[in-house]
Design an enzyme around this catalytic site. Sequence first.
Site, PDB file in Angstrom:
ATOM      1  CB  ALA A  97      -0.174   6.619  -5.188  1.00 40.69           C
ATOM      2  N   GLY A  99      -6.496   6.204  -6.645  1.00 45.41           N
ATOM      3  CA  GLY A  99      -7.122   6.055  -7.962  1.00 45.41           C
ATOM      4  C   GLY A  99      -6.058   5.774  -9.006  1.00 45.41           C
ATOM      5  CE  LYS A 100      -8.661   5.390 -14.724  1.00 47.22           C
ATOM      6  NZ  LYS A 100      -9.722   6.164 -15.319  1.00 47.22           N
ATOM      7  CG  ASP A 186       2.050  16.857  -5.895  1.00 49.28           C
ATOM      8  OD1 ASP A 186       1.599  16.836  -4.739  1.00 49.28           O
ATOM      9  OD2 ASP A 186       1.610  17.607  -6.790  1.00 49.28           O
ATOM     10  CG  ASP A 188       1.445  14.522 -10.499  1.00 52.04           C
ATOM     11  OD1 ASP A 188       1.601  14.694  -9.271  1.00 52.04           O
ATOM     12  OD2 ASP A 188       1.052  15.437 -11.262  1.00 52.04           O
ATOM     13  CG  HIS A 208       3.733  26.599  -8.636  1.00 52.48           C
ATOM     14  ND1 HIS A 208       3.816  26.565 -10.008  1.00 52.48           N
ATOM     15  CD2 HIS A 208       2.732  25.736  -8.300  1.00 52.48           C
ATOM     16  CE1 HIS A 208       2.899  25.739 -10.490  1.00 52.48           C
ATOM     17  NE2 HIS A 208       2.232  25.218  -9.468  1.00 52.48           N
ATOM     18  N   PRO A 209       7.015  26.426 -10.087  1.00 51.64           N
ATOM     19  CG  PRO A 209       6.924  24.507 -11.398  1.00 51.64           C
ATOM     20  CD  PRO A 209       6.702  24.989 -10.007  1.00 51.64           C
ATOM     21  CE1 TYR A 211       0.538  31.340 -11.714  1.00 50.57           C
ATOM     22  CE2 TYR A 211       1.076  29.270 -10.607  1.00 50.57           C
ATOM     23  CZ  TYR A 211       0.237  30.019 -11.407  1.00 50.57           C
ATOM     24  OH  TYR A 211      -0.919  29.464 -11.886  1.00 50.57           O
ATOM     25  CD  GLU A 278      -0.346  25.112  -5.325  1.00 47.23           C
ATOM     26  OE1 GLU A 278       0.503  24.290  -5.689  1.00 47.23           O
ATOM     27  OE2 GLU A 278      -1.058  25.751  -6.134  1.00 47.23           O
TER      28      GLU A 278
HETATM   29  C1  UD2 Z   1      -1.235  21.381  -7.839  1.00 44.96           C
HETATM   30  C2  UD2 Z   1      -0.083  21.134  -6.895  1.00 44.96           C
HETATM   31  C3  UD2 Z   1      -0.470  20.025  -5.941  1.00 44.96           C
HETATM   32  C4  UD2 Z   1      -1.709  20.381  -5.163  1.00 44.96           C
HETATM   33  C5  UD2 Z   1      -2.818  20.736  -6.123  1.00 44.96           C
HETATM   34  C6  UD2 Z   1      -3.962  21.360  -5.345  1.00 44.96           C
HETATM   35  C7  UD2 Z   1       2.172  21.518  -7.763  1.00 44.96           C
HETATM   36  C8  UD2 Z   1       3.112  21.172  -8.846  1.00 44.96           C
HETATM   37  N1  UD2 Z   1       1.047  20.777  -7.731  1.00 44.96           N
HETATM   38  O1  UD2 Z   1      -1.201  20.198  -8.677  1.00 44.96           O
HETATM   39  O2  UD2 Z   1       0.582  19.752  -5.038  1.00 44.96           O
HETATM   40  O3  UD2 Z   1      -1.423  21.452  -4.300  1.00 44.96           O
HETATM   41  O4  UD2 Z   1      -2.409  21.686  -7.120  1.00 44.96           O
HETATM   42  O5  UD2 Z   1      -5.099  21.381  -6.052  1.00 44.96           O
HETATM   43  O6  UD2 Z   1       2.437  22.360  -6.942  1.00 44.96           O
HETATM   44  N2  UD2 Z   1      -3.715  12.688  -6.109  1.00 44.96           N
HETATM   45  C9  UD2 Z   1      -4.014  11.327  -6.169  1.00 44.96           C
HETATM   46  N3  UD2 Z   1      -5.087  10.916  -6.911  1.00 44.96           N
HETATM   47  C10 UD2 Z   1      -5.865  11.789  -7.606  1.00 44.96           C
HETATM   48  C11 UD2 Z   1      -5.565  13.153  -7.543  1.00 44.96           C
HETATM   49  C12 UD2 Z   1      -4.479  13.577  -6.788  1.00 44.96           C
HETATM   50  O7  UD2 Z   1      -3.339  10.507  -5.564  1.00 44.96           O
HETATM   51  O8  UD2 Z   1      -6.822  11.336  -8.269  1.00 44.96           O
HETATM   52  C13 UD2 Z   1      -2.576  13.139  -5.275  1.00 44.96           C
HETATM   53  C14 UD2 Z   1      -1.239  12.827  -5.929  1.00 44.96           C
HETATM   54  O9  UD2 Z   1      -0.267  12.629  -4.939  1.00 44.96           O
HETATM   55  C15 UD2 Z   1      -0.941  14.093  -6.697  1.00 44.96           C
HETATM   56  C16 UD2 Z   1      -1.442  15.137  -5.711  1.00 44.96           C
HETATM   57  O10 UD2 Z   1      -2.604  14.558  -5.094  1.00 44.96           O
HETATM   58  O11 UD2 Z   1       0.446  14.207  -6.976  1.00 44.96           O
HETATM   59  C17 UD2 Z   1      -1.817  16.485  -6.327  1.00 44.96           C
HETATM   60  O12 UD2 Z   1      -2.779  16.343  -7.310  1.00 44.96           O
HETATM   61  P1  UD2 Z   1      -2.535  16.823  -8.810  1.00 44.96           P
HETATM   62  O13 UD2 Z   1      -1.133  16.529  -9.177  1.00 44.96           O
HETATM   63  O14 UD2 Z   1      -3.591  16.308  -9.678  1.00 44.96           O
HETATM   64  O15 UD2 Z   1      -2.734  18.365  -8.625  1.00 44.96           O
HETATM   65  P2  UD2 Z   1      -2.211  19.558  -9.616  1.00 44.96           P
HETATM   66  O16 UD2 Z   1      -1.508  18.981 -10.785  1.00 44.96           O
HETATM   67  O17 UD2 Z   1      -3.335  20.466  -9.867  1.00 44.96           O
END
Ligand code: UD2
Length: 329
Positions: A97, A99-100, A186, A188, A208-209, A211, A278
Site C-alpha cells: 500500500a 502512495g494513495k 493486491d 485495491d 484473471h477475471p 480473460y 504480471e
Molecule cells: C494489474 C494486476 C496487478 C498487477 C498490475 C501490473 C489484477 C487484478 N491486477 O492491476 O496485480 O499485476 O496489473 O501492472 O490482476 N500499488 C500501490 N501503489 C500504487 C500503485 C500500485 O501500492 O501507486 C500496489 C497495490 O498493492 C496494488 C498493486 O500494486 O493493488 C497493483 O497495482 P494496480 O492495482 O494499480 O494495478 P492494475 O489495476 O493495473
Amino acid sequence: MRLLQNSHLFVLSLVGLLLVGCIYFGYTSAWFRYAGSRSGVADRLSYKQPSILNGRKDVITVTPWLAPVVWEGTFHTTLIDAIYKMQNITVATTVFALGKYVQFLKDFLESAEKHYMQGYRVHYYIFTDQPEAVPTVTLGASRSLTTLKIPSSNRWQEITLHRMERLEKLIETQLTNEVDYIFSLDVDTKFYGHWGVETLGDIVAVIHPGYYSTPRDDFPYERRSESQAYIPYGKGDFYYGGAVIGGRVEKVHKLAKTCRMQLDVDKANSIEAAWQEESHLNKYFLYNKPTKILSPEYLWQDTKYITPDIKIIRFSQVIKNYAKVRPNP
Ligand code: UD2
C-alpha cells in the site's frame, strides 16, 4: 563358569525380549494414534457422499495437467477445515500500500477479518511508505500484523515491478521455517465471501477475471521476443492475474526469485513487459504449472457484469479512479 554363562545368556535374552516388546508396542500405539487421528475426521463429521458422476458441468474443475480449479460446488468447507485444522498452519499474507493506495487498506483488512482464512493463524505483512496511515483494525485471535516501511516511487509501474523482489527478500529473511503458506494480494480489493484453506496448494494461481473466456492469442501476454516475459502466439494455458499469488513458502520464494531475476534482465535491456510483473508471472506459470488454480470467484472486479457460471464473488478489485490514485498516468 558354565552356569554363569547360562545365566548371562538368560538375562541378555530377557533384556532383548523387553527391547523388542517396547519397540513393537511403541510402534503399534503410534500407529493406532495416527489411524485414530486419520479416521477422526470421518468419525466426527457427517457429510454428503461425494459423487464420482455428478459435479459442475458448466466449467472445468481440473486442468489438463490435473491441477484442481477451485469453484463453488467443488469442495466441502467443513471437511477441508477438519483436515487442515490438524496441521496447525500459519499463512503469511503480504500486501503493498504505497502512495494513495493506503486508502484501500481499511476495507481490505476489515473484510479479510470477516472472510479470509477464518480460524487460522494469519500474519499480515503490510509494505508501505506511510506506516502512520495503516489503520487500526481489530484482528481476530491468532492473527497479527507487521508494517514494513519501504520507499514509494513516482511511477506505479515501478511499485508493482518491485513486489517480486520484496516478496523474495521477506521470505528469505523472515518467513522460511516460520510460516507454511503465503499469499501476496493486491490492496485495491475487498473480500465479499468465504476464502479458506481450499485455496492452499504447493503453488497457486488465479484466473484473471477479464480473460477467462478469451482465446489464448488474445491474452495480453508480452509478445516482444526481447523480453524475458515473452510468450509466442499459439502458446499459453490461461491468463493469470498478478493480484493473487500463493502457495507453500518455498515454492513462492522460487517463483518470486525467478521473476525478479527475469525482471533484472529486462531492466538491463531497457525493456518493461506489457503488464510488468504480471507478464513475468504468466511466463513462469507457462513453464512451471500451478498445482492449484483459483477460479475468477477469487479475483473479480466490482465493475464487471456477473455471468451465470460465477456463483459467488469472494474477492474483488474495487472501483478506483486510476488518474486520482496512481502517481503517474
Ligand atoms: C494489474 C494486476 C496487478 C498487477 C498490475 C501490473 C489484477 C487484478 N491486477 O492491476 O496485480 O499485476 O496489473 O501492472 O490482476 N500499488 C500501490 N501503489 C500504487 C500503485 C500500485 O501500492 O501507486 C500496489 C497495490 O498493492 C496494488 C498493486 O500494486 O493493488 C497493483 O497495482 P494496480 O492495482 O494499480 O494495478 P492494475 O489495476 O493495473
